[in-house]
Design a protein around this motif. Sequence first.
Motif: not given
Length: 184
Positions: A107-116, A132-140, A156-161
């Motif tokens: 992702g452009a901001t590095g806030n997506l987790f890559g796949i194998q 829980r607030n819908g804020t993107s989680v960024t690696s690290g 609580d968290f959520s994930a999506r493709l």
Amino acid sequence: MKKTFMALAFGLASISAFADDGIGEVRFIGSIKDGGTCPIDVTPVGSTTPGTVFLGSNIRPTDFKAIGDATTPVNFQLKIDDSGACDLTGGGKTVKFTFTAQNGVEGATGNLFGIQKAIDAAENIAVGITDRNGTSVTSGIPTADYRISDTEKAFDFSARLVATHATVKPGPIVSEVGITAEIK
């Protein structure tokens, strides 16, 4: 007192995410890791059994028409196993979680987790995690504080493709993410 605990790594998997009609595949993944002083279980909402967060199996490349298009979020919780060694009793304690991409960031901001990256794996797709607030989680980067109480040790968290390119290539998806918890 500030404490940091290493949690188990977990996989977000879309099992045969792009199967043709009438064809299916099941992939079971997991790992065994030392949970540290306070193990963290990853539990899909609605399930009492910790495990992999399943992001769907009836997803098609045509569901993604542009960069940033995403699947419906899947809710999950991180549950701290307080078997007494964590000292989570008493009021006023908080926890921050840090998710660390094991397969790189996207992702452009590095806030997506890559796949194998594997033969026949899906391409141009990544996993987005929100708090829980819908804020993107960024690696690290630690999340906002979650308050711990004597009765609340599930967070609580959520994930999506999420499409990282306008064209998504079909195939299996596995994203491994390490989790640490900083308890104050």
